[in-house]
Design a protein around this motif. Structure first.
Motif, PDB file in Angstrom:
ATOM      1  N   TYR A 141      96.518 -67.108 -70.064  1.00 16.34           N
ATOM      2  CA  TYR A 141      97.527 -68.144 -70.283  1.00 16.34           C
ATOM      3  C   TYR A 141      98.633 -68.129 -69.223  1.00 16.34           C
ATOM      4  O   TYR A 141      99.523 -68.988 -69.248  1.00 16.34           O
ATOM      5  CB  TYR A 141      98.160 -67.970 -71.668  1.00 16.34           C
ATOM      6  N   SER A 142      98.587 -67.191 -68.298  1.00 16.88           N
ATOM      7  CA  SER A 142      99.653 -67.081 -67.304  1.00 16.88           C
ATOM      8  C   SER A 142      99.710 -68.295 -66.388  1.00 16.88           C
ATOM      9  O   SER A 142     100.786 -68.698 -65.929  1.00 16.88           O
ATOM     10  CB  SER A 142      99.464 -65.807 -66.463  1.00 16.88           C
ATOM     11  N   GLU A 143      98.545 -68.909 -66.110  1.00 17.06           N
ATOM     12  CA  GLU A 143      98.524 -70.022 -65.169  1.00 17.06           C
ATOM     13  C   GLU A 143      99.254 -71.257 -65.711  1.00 17.06           C
ATOM     14  O   GLU A 143      99.619 -72.148 -64.946  1.00 17.06           O
ATOM     15  CB  GLU A 143      97.078 -70.399 -64.846  1.00 17.06           C
ATOM     16  N   PHE A 144      99.514 -71.300 -67.022  1.00 17.60           N
ATOM     17  CA  PHE A 144     100.195 -72.465 -67.588  1.00 17.60           C
ATOM     18  C   PHE A 144     101.732 -72.354 -67.503  1.00 17.60           C
ATOM     19  O   PHE A 144     102.433 -73.297 -67.885  1.00 17.60           O
ATOM     20  CB  PHE A 144      99.792 -72.633 -69.057  1.00 17.60           C
ATOM     21  N   TYR A 145     102.244 -71.206 -67.023  1.00 15.46           N
ATOM     22  CA  TYR A 145     103.693 -70.994 -66.972  1.00 15.46           C
ATOM     23  C   TYR A 145     104.127 -70.552 -65.570  1.00 15.46           C
ATOM     24  O   TYR A 145     104.721 -69.492 -65.378  1.00 15.46           O
ATOM     25  CB  TYR A 145     104.107 -69.932 -68.005  1.00 15.46           C
ATOM     26  N   LYS A 146     103.819 -71.407 -64.596  1.00 15.94           N
ATOM     27  CA  LYS A 146     104.149 -71.079 -63.213  1.00 15.94           C
ATOM     28  C   LYS A 146     105.592 -71.441 -62.850  1.00 15.94           C
ATOM     29  O   LYS A 146     106.092 -71.005 -61.806  1.00 15.94           O
ATOM     30  CB  LYS A 146     103.196 -71.812 -62.264  1.00 15.94           C
ATOM     31  N   SER A 157     102.810 -65.646 -72.243  1.00 19.59           N
ATOM     32  CA  SER A 157     101.351 -65.445 -72.295  1.00 19.59           C
ATOM     33  C   SER A 157     100.967 -64.603 -73.504  1.00 19.59           C
ATOM     34  O   SER A 157      99.965 -64.882 -74.183  1.00 19.59           O
ATOM     35  CB  SER A 157     100.875 -64.770 -71.006  1.00 19.59           C
ATOM     36  N   LYS A 158     101.743 -63.566 -73.811  1.00 21.73           N
ATOM     37  CA  LYS A 158     101.459 -62.742 -74.986  1.00 21.73           C
ATOM     38  C   LYS A 158     101.648 -63.536 -76.274  1.00 21.73           C
ATOM     39  O   LYS A 158     100.893 -63.361 -77.242  1.00 21.73           O
ATOM     40  CB  LYS A 158     102.367 -61.514 -74.981  1.00 21.73           C
ATOM     41  N   ALA A 159     102.653 -64.402 -76.306  1.00 17.17           N
ATOM     42  CA  ALA A 159     102.860 -65.233 -77.494  1.00 17.17           C
ATOM     43  C   ALA A 159     101.671 -66.153 -77.732  1.00 17.17           C
ATOM     44  O   ALA A 159     101.245 -66.365 -78.878  1.00 17.17           O
ATOM     45  CB  ALA A 159     104.149 -66.043 -77.337  1.00 17.17           C
ATOM     46  N   CYS A 160     101.122 -66.697 -76.668  1.00 16.70           N
ATOM     47  CA  CYS A 160      99.916 -67.535 -76.801  1.00 16.70           C
ATOM     48  C   CYS A 160      98.738 -66.717 -77.311  1.00 16.70           C
ATOM     49  O   CYS A 160      97.930 -67.195 -78.135  1.00 16.70           O
ATOM     50  CB  CYS A 160      99.564 -68.167 -75.450  1.00 16.70           C
ATOM     51  N   ALA A 161      98.620 -65.470 -76.822  1.00 18.29           N
ATOM     52  CA  ALA A 161      97.515 -64.613 -77.249  1.00 18.29           C
ATOM     53  C   ALA A 161      97.619 -64.280 -78.734  1.00 18.29           C
ATOM     54  O   ALA A 161      96.593 -64.077 -79.402  1.00 18.29           O
ATOM     55  CB  ALA A 161      97.505 -63.335 -76.414  1.00 18.29           C
ATOM     56  N   VAL A 162      98.827 -64.232 -79.302  1.00 16.40           N
ATOM     57  CA  VAL A 162      99.006 -63.977 -80.733  1.00 16.40           C
ATOM     58  C   VAL A 162      98.363 -65.097 -81.549  1.00 16.40           C
ATOM     59  O   VAL A 162      97.602 -64.852 -82.504  1.00 16.40           O
ATOM     60  CB  VAL A 162     100.501 -63.833 -81.075  1.00 16.40           C
ATOM     61  N   LEU A 163      98.685 -66.348 -81.192  1.00 10.67           N
ATOM     62  CA  LEU A 163      98.084 -67.479 -81.918  1.00 10.67           C
ATOM     63  C   LEU A 163      96.573 -67.527 -81.719  1.00 10.67           C
ATOM     64  O   LEU A 163      95.819 -67.873 -82.649  1.00 10.67           O
ATOM     65  CB  LEU A 163      98.720 -68.784 -81.444  1.00 10.67           C
TER      66      LEU A 163
END
Length: 709
Positions: free
Chosen positions: A132-137, A148-154
């Motif tokens: 998910y890192s590529e979505f927050y450049k 990215s970690k918050a996205c991984a939680v969901l």
């Protein structure tokens, strides 16, 4: 027994402690089914009185029957003491001793390892979050990793929720403490809020990256306001010594922005950017409140100093108001016609105190209605008399009358004795004295019912007595004749109480000091002081009067309109003889006229002669006749006469025997007595040109030798 951290609850009710076992543990150990325990719960509930049942919340009241139960966080628990122990099953015995069961439970809690859910979650977080890192450049590296970690939680919840055992909320409840422990950002830790995020994903077409974003991202109101001119306006007004309020500054700056067509900042900008900043308080504190204001003390620097090492190294002197209720006094006023009349007013007294810096002892104090050089002189004199010495340094402020000729002369005399006089107008230069005034009020005056409270600037809750109390105590004091003398007596009692009270009784700072100020002063070394005699103290502080010595050392003079008689002791015969008929200086203490001191004035300096004691005139007539004093006076006169005759006889010598009819018998007898007692010798004179003395002739006669001449 397979214990888990959620299997046991310990409930404290008053002084009683009870152990509760989870339904999972009971079903596993006892081999019971959920239907059996459900029926047991229904039966137990019927045994509880309705009044007790209405008060019950999570835990059922104890009715004494089997299977007492409770429902906590959606799970059922059963009290260990209420588990049945009847044949043939003996369910209670299956769990053993209660203390052993608790010890085993504590061991399980201490050696708790990560659960299977936690291990799977952390593994998933490590593998999926980089995707998910590529979505927050457009954010920094720290924010990108957290988002990215918050996205991984969901993402993890979506994978687990369908197959996770238990209720629909169990996954969220189990995952919530894991999120809190790991302190993950940009994701809610509350299980209900976490479930809302998943609900949005399931009911809308939004993706995970659409839900997880920086707070207030895209909000134009969050744009930083950075107009330097507006900033300077605010800082200029905030640093002004007019002390404008924050609301006034906001209104004025807003008006200026309207006049100059500038965009006005939000109200929150003022607080976050200026008013709430520590640097703003640091930069503007002294200018805003003034360097001498009490509110600016945290903005001023100071130099920490050590206390005086010995008693007498330094004395501090200052005055303060005695906060006792007023007493009635009179003042003289002039009316419109120029006539004077007395007017009754309420009066308060002040105290001037002299404090030793090392020990804190109050060596001298004096009272009056206002500050003047007379009350300061009395306090100084009392301090020197009590201590018996002059300090190395004496610190005082420029009190009213400090530059009068009397005080200037006193300070010069003290400097002549080696005292360093320091004048200051700063409270910090005599901080110990200022702090003592607060201690006197808050600790010792507090015991007095006549104490009306601390100064008006004090903000302490206990600083002021209530108006009702003061009204009541004023009436009581008036009935008891409250006046100047009683005000001074009341204040003096509490000052003396301070002197003899150990510091440890009221001071947390000096809780280990079990000595009083007076004890510390008496026991301390005094290497830097100048010890004085009573005569020297009188020369420094007492009133002076010039007299002529006569009448065999008898002095009769008027002091404050009253006639006093003093006698010089025959022990000072030489003073009586050598200063007969001469002008000398007499110093006396108006508060103690039992003794006076005599001085010879030489080039504006006073040379000590002797002291003279008060002679109480005898009553020689009437029923109170007392002739003992007459006898003492006659004995003194006789002793002086004998000394005079004896000296006169020794000066006249043997010629007193050759005067024929002019020979005075008294002088002749005195010479003869002196001669027979070997007190008379013939003076020898040296011949002109000889190199020997009369003493040489005397020695030669005694040794039976001859002189070479």
């Amino acid at each position: 027994m397979n214990l888990q951290p959620t299997d046991i609850l310990i409930r404290q009710s008053g002084s009683n402690e009870s152990i509760w076992l989870s339904e999972r543990l009971i079903a596993e150990i006892c081999g019971l089914e959920d239907s059996y325990l459900k029926v047991a719960r229904i039966r137990y509930k019927k045994t509880v009185r309705p009044c007790d049942l209405a008060k019950a919340k999570d835990f059922m009241p104890d009715s004494g029957k089997s299977w007492r139960w409770a429902k906590v966080s959606g799970h059922f628990y059963y009290c260990l003491n209420n588990i049945p122990n009847k044949a043939p099953k003996h369910y209670r015995n299956m769990f053993g001793d209660g203390e052993a069961l608790l010890d085993a439970y504590k061991t399980v809690c201490q050696s708790k390892e990560e659960t299977t859910l936690e291990r799977r979650f952390k593994k998933h977080l490590k593998l999926v979050s980089p995707q998910y890192s590529e979505f927050y450049k457009d954010v920094n590296d720290i924010q990108r990793a957290a988002l990215s970690k918050a996205c991984a939680v969901l993402d993890f919840i979506l994978d687990e929720k369908d197959d996770y055992p238990g209720t629909a909320n169990k996954l969220y409840k189990d995952l919530s403490p894991v999120l809190s422990e790991m302190d993950l950002q940009y994701i809610p830790h509350n299980y209900l809020k976490l479930k809302e995020k998943i609900t949005i994903l399931e009911t809308t077409d939004q993706a995970i990256v659409d839900i997880i974003r920086l707070p207030r991202a895209g909000n134009n109101n969050a744009e930083i306001y950075n107009d330097p001119e507006v900033f300077s306006w605010v800082m200029q007004m905030y640093a002004d010594d007019s002390t404008f309020s924050q609301e006034h500054i906001i209104r004025k700056v807003t008006q200026m922005c309207e006049l100059t067509l500038k965009k006005a900042p939000s109200r929150r900008w003022y607080g976050q950017t200026i008013f709430e900043q520590s640097k703003t308080q640091f930069l503007t504190g002294l200018k805003r409140f003034g360097a001498s204001s009490r509110k600016s003390y945290i903005h001023r620097s100071y130099i920490p100093t050590q206390n005086a090492l010995y008693a007498g190294d330094c004395w501090e002197m200052d005055a303060t108001r005695v906060n006792m209720i007023s007493h009635e006094g009179e003042i003289t006023v002039i009316d419109k016609n120029g006539n004077s009349k007395t007017k009754k007013v309420e009066k308060y007294i002040i105290v001037v105190a002299v404090r030793d810096v090392h020990s804190g002892d109050i060596l001298g104090y004096s009272f009056d209605y206002e500050e003047n050089h007379f009350v300061y002189t009395e306090a100084m004199k009392m301090a020197v008399q009590n201590a018996g010495y002059l300090p190395f340094e004496w610190i005082t402020d420029r009190f009213p009358g400090h530059n009068t000729p009397q005080m200037t002369d006193l300070f010069e005399r003290m400097k002549g004795q080696g005292v360093k006089i320091s004048f200051t107008s700063k409270a910090n230069d005599k901080a110990k004295m200022e702090r003592w005034f607060r201690t006197l009020q808050s600790v010792f005056f507090m015991d007095s019912k006549y104490f009306y409270g601390e100064g008006i600037q004090s903000r302490a809750k206990y600083a002021h007595r209530s108006a009702e109390y003061l009204k009541r105590i004023k009436k009581e004091a008036k009935k008891q004749g409250w006046n100047l003398e009683k005000s001074i007596e009341e204040a003096s009692v509490h000052i003396e109480k301070y002197r003899v009270t150990p510091y440890s009784q009221y001071s947390r700072k000096h809780s280990k000091v079990h000595q009083s100020p007076s004890e510390l002063h008496d026991h301390s070394e005094k290497p830097h002081v100048t010890f004085l005699s009573g005569a020297t103290i009188s020369k420094l502080f007492d009133a002076r009067k010039k007299i002529t010595l006569g009448n065999n050392g008898q002095i009769t003079t008027e002091i404050v309109g009253v006639e006093f008689t003093y006698m010089i002791s025959p022990a000072y015969y030489d003073i009586i003889k050598n200063y007969h008929g001469k002008r000398i200086v007499m110093t006396y203490d108006i508060n103690d006229l039992s003794i006076v001191f005599l001085w010879a004035e030489t080039n504006n300096l006073l040379v000590s002669l002797c002291e003279a004691e008060l002679f109480e005139k005898p009553i020689t007539k009437g029923p109170n006749k007392d002739l003992s004093a007459v006898g003492k006076a006659k004995a003194r006169a006789q002793q002086i006469a004998e000394l005079r005759d004896q000296e006169l006889a020794s000066m006249i010598g043997e010629d007193s025997q050759l005067m024929g009819q002019y020979t005075e018998k008294q002088i002749s007898n005195a010479f003869e007595d002196n001669y027979l007692n070997e007190g008379y010798t013939i003076p020898l004179k040296k011949a002109s040109g000889d190199d020997y003395s009369p003493e040489d002739i005397e020695d030669a006669i005694l040794k039976n030798t001859s002189l070479n001449y």
